[in-house]
Motif scaffolding. Structure first.
Motif, PDB file in Angstrom:
ATOM      1  N   LEU A   1      19.386  -8.559 -19.401  1.00 26.22           N
ATOM      2  CA  LEU A   1      19.290  -7.197 -19.927  1.00 26.22           C
ATOM      3  C   LEU A   1      17.990  -7.008 -20.699  1.00 26.22           C
ATOM      4  O   LEU A   1      17.205  -6.088 -20.414  1.00 26.22           O
ATOM      5  N   PHE A   2      17.748  -7.869 -21.683  1.00 25.80           N
ATOM      6  CA  PHE A   2      16.561  -7.709 -22.527  1.00 25.80           C
ATOM      7  C   PHE A   2      15.274  -8.074 -21.796  1.00 25.80           C
ATOM      8  O   PHE A   2      14.237  -7.433 -22.006  1.00 25.80           O
ATOM      9  N   ALA A   3      15.323  -9.080 -20.915  1.00 23.63           N
ATOM     10  CA  ALA A   3      14.136  -9.452 -20.154  1.00 23.63           C
ATOM     11  C   ALA A   3      13.714  -8.304 -19.238  1.00 23.63           C
ATOM     12  O   ALA A   3      12.524  -7.994 -19.124  1.00 23.63           O
ATOM     13  N   GLY A   4      14.684  -7.667 -18.596  1.00 23.82           N
ATOM     14  CA  GLY A   4      14.383  -6.519 -17.755  1.00 23.82           C
ATOM     15  C   GLY A   4      13.803  -5.368 -18.555  1.00 23.82           C
ATOM     16  O   GLY A   4      12.872  -4.687 -18.113  1.00 23.82           O
ATOM     17  N   PHE A   5      14.350  -5.160 -19.757  1.00 26.17           N
ATOM     18  CA  PHE A   5      13.857  -4.095 -20.647  1.00 26.17           C
ATOM     19  C   PHE A   5      12.411  -4.354 -21.057  1.00 26.17           C
ATOM     20  O   PHE A   5      11.563  -3.447 -20.997  1.00 26.17           O
ATOM     21  N   PHE A   6      12.107  -5.586 -21.446  1.00 24.31           N
ATOM     22  CA  PHE A   6      10.743  -5.929 -21.858  1.00 24.31           C
ATOM     23  C   PHE A   6       9.764  -5.778 -20.689  1.00 24.31           C
ATOM     24  O   PHE A   6       8.638  -5.302 -20.872  1.00 24.31           O
ATOM     25  N   LEU A   7      10.199  -6.168 -19.498  1.00 22.89           N
ATOM     26  CA  LEU A   7       9.326  -6.036 -18.333  1.00 22.89           C
ATOM     27  C   LEU A   7       9.095  -4.578 -17.968  1.00 22.89           C
ATOM     28  O   LEU A   7       7.996  -4.200 -17.551  1.00 22.89           O
ATOM     29  N   ALA A   8      10.118  -3.734 -18.126  1.00 21.40           N
ATOM     30  CA  ALA A   8       9.959  -2.307 -17.835  1.00 21.40           C
ATOM     31  C   ALA A   8       8.896  -1.700 -18.758  1.00 21.40           C
ATOM     32  O   ALA A   8       8.044  -0.910 -18.312  1.00 21.40           O
ATOM     33  N   ILE A   9       8.935  -2.082 -20.027  1.00 21.39           N
ATOM     34  CA  ILE A   9       7.925  -1.595 -20.979  1.00 21.39           C
ATOM     35  C   ILE A   9       6.537  -2.057 -20.561  1.00 21.39           C
ATOM     36  O   ILE A   9       5.560  -1.296 -20.584  1.00 21.39           O
ATOM     37  N   PHE A  10       6.437  -3.328 -20.152  1.00 19.13           N
ATOM     38  CA  PHE A  10       5.152  -3.893 -19.725  1.00 19.13           C
ATOM     39  C   PHE A  10       4.605  -3.157 -18.505  1.00 19.13           C
ATOM     40  O   PHE A  10       3.413  -2.823 -18.443  1.00 19.13           O
ATOM     41  N   ILE A  11       5.471  -2.888 -17.524  1.00 17.76           N
ATOM     42  CA  ILE A  11       5.046  -2.213 -16.291  1.00 17.76           C
ATOM     43  C   ILE A  11       4.565  -0.793 -16.585  1.00 17.76           C
ATOM     44  O   ILE A  11       3.543  -0.339 -16.046  1.00 17.76           O
ATOM     45  N   VAL A  12       5.282  -0.099 -17.452  1.00 14.74           N
ATOM     46  CA  VAL A  12       4.876   1.259 -17.837  1.00 14.74           C
ATOM     47  C   VAL A  12       3.550   1.221 -18.592  1.00 14.74           C
ATOM     48  O   VAL A  12       2.644   2.037 -18.340  1.00 14.74           O
ATOM     49  N   PHE A  13       3.410   0.269 -19.511  1.00 11.26           N
ATOM     50  CA  PHE A  13       2.181   0.134 -20.308  1.00 11.26           C
ATOM     51  C   PHE A  13       0.975  -0.147 -19.421  1.00 11.26           C
ATOM     52  O   PHE A  13      -0.125   0.377 -19.652  1.00 11.26           O
ATOM     53  N   LYS A  14       1.178  -0.968 -18.395  1.00 13.16           N
ATOM     54  CA  LYS A  14       0.089  -1.319 -17.479  1.00 13.16           C
ATOM     55  C   LYS A  14      -0.099  -0.276 -16.377  1.00 13.16           C
ATOM     56  O   LYS A  14      -0.986  -0.417 -15.530  1.00 13.16           O
ATOM     57  N   LYS A  15       0.752   0.767 -16.404  1.00 16.19           N
ATOM     58  CA  LYS A  15       0.690   1.855 -15.432  1.00 16.19           C
ATOM     59  C   LYS A  15       0.833   1.351 -13.994  1.00 16.19           C
ATOM     60  O   LYS A  15       0.135   1.803 -13.074  1.00 16.19           O
ATOM     61  N   LYS A  16       1.734   0.419 -13.818  1.00 15.53           N
ATOM     62  CA  LYS A  16       2.024  -0.093 -12.488  1.00 15.53           C
ATOM     63  C   LYS A  16       3.150   0.730 -11.864  1.00 15.53           C
ATOM     64  O   LYS A  16       3.912   1.391 -12.566  1.00 15.53           O
ATOM     65  N   SER A  17       3.248   0.663 -10.566  1.00 15.41           N
ATOM     66  CA  SER A  17       4.268   1.437  -9.863  1.00 15.41           C
ATOM     67  C   SER A  17       5.545   0.612  -9.698  1.00 15.41           C
ATOM     68  O   SER A  17       5.503  -0.569  -9.352  1.00 15.41           O
ATOM     69  N   PHE A  18       6.676   1.285  -9.926  1.00 14.94           N
ATOM     70  CA  PHE A  18       7.978   0.652  -9.698  1.00 14.94           C
ATOM     71  C   PHE A  18       8.383   0.742  -8.224  1.00 14.94           C
ATOM     72  O   PHE A  18       9.359   0.125  -7.821  1.00 14.94           O
TER      73      PHE A  18
END
Length: 294
Positions: A42-59
């Motif tokens: 749960l928390f690892a996925g949350f931290f990665l989602a923040i990282f992906i948004v911060f780096k402006k990567k596409s989901f």
């Protein structure tokens, strides 16, 4: 290219050291193995989602690849559940020593996944590792249940490592990891709902458990797992798995000094662990020699 490979190899060793510390956290966190993995994903996925948004990567990811990631996420969730279960019923040292078999399984399965020939020295080193593990099992038979849980865990670990080696060729490591963690979290959630395991007490944790879980999810999972997938762009899955055999060494040393008590094993146990270390070193020497000849 050689410098890139060296950088990836050194980064891999840092990741493996972190994984060794992961086992310590698993021993210190006082909740069940499946609950621990639920919080971790749960928390690892949350931290990665923040990282992906911060780096402006596409989901965005193709449906076919997404289905593969969902399956890998299930393997990862089961891998971690069996891993922490093994630690809880035995100890860190026993669990991590069994993980040395990962290289042997990888040497057999990687040629199937990647269509290359079986290398004699990979199988040979794998057999040496089995000999070292057999020495450990001979003197620590009281921990048989933990060994079986750990064996199941490492087989699952080899499978998802090989599958990620294919997926990394087309997708970003952080995005891959995010969907895998999300899938694992969803699988465990459905299982808990079916088993009616969610309750008020489930979400009431001690401050110590919360702190350790957050460290586990951020440094030991979101960072380490994504970085391990990334290094596979430069290193083969077999090299990753064999270097991962240093995880028992790092983890056993850390357990000895941090946990003490039942982590202090017999002389034969440490001889078996030394055999594993020597095997890792010899593999690196031979691989370096083979590349120089090419």
């Amino acid at each position: 290219m050689r410098n890139d490979n060296l950088k990836s190899y050194l980064n891999l060793h840092l990741i493996v050291f972190i994984w060794g510390f992961t086992a310590i956290l698993g021993a210190l966190i006082t909740i069940t193995a499946d609950a621990l993995v639920w919080y971790r994903m749960l928390f690892a996925g949350f931290f990665l989602a923040i990282f992906i948004v911060f780096k402006k990567k596409s989901f965005q990811i193709p449906v076919r690849s997404l289905l593969k990631l969902v399956f890998v996420g299930l393997l990862i969730a089961l891998h971690w559940i069996f891993f922490f279960k093994a630690i809880h019923v035995s100890n860190v040292s026993i669990t991590l020593s069994v993980f040395s078999l990962g290289a042997f399984f990888a040497s057999l399965l990687e040629p199937i996944f990647y269509g290359r020939k079986v290398l004699w020295y990979e199988v040979f080193f794998g057999l040496i590792i089995i000999a070292g593990l057999a020495l450990i099992m001979q003197v620590e038979i009281n921990y048989l249940d933990g060994m079986l849980y750990a064996l199941t865990s490492i087989i699952l670990g080899v499978l998802f490592t090989l599958m990620n080696g294919k997926l990394i060729e087309r997708h970003d490591p952080s995005v891959i990891s995010f969907y895998e963690f999300l899938a694992g979290f969803v699988f465990i959630t459905f299982y808990f709902l079916f088993q009616q395991k969610f309750s008020f007490d489930f979400f009431v944790l001690t401050v110590n458990n919360w702190v350790l879980i957050l460290i586990l999810a951020s440094v030991c999972t979101a960072y380490a797992f994504t970085a391990s997938v990334k290094v596979m762009q430069k290193l083969s899955p077999y090299t990753v798995m064999l270097t991962t055999n240093l995880e028992p060494v790092y983890g056993i040393i850390l357990a000895y000094f941090i946990l003490g008590g039942k982590e202090k094993m017999s002389k034969e146990f440490y001889i078996g662990a030394l055999i594993i270390v020597i095997t890792v070193i010899l593999n690196g020497v031979i691989k370096h020699y083979q590349k120089d000849k090419e």
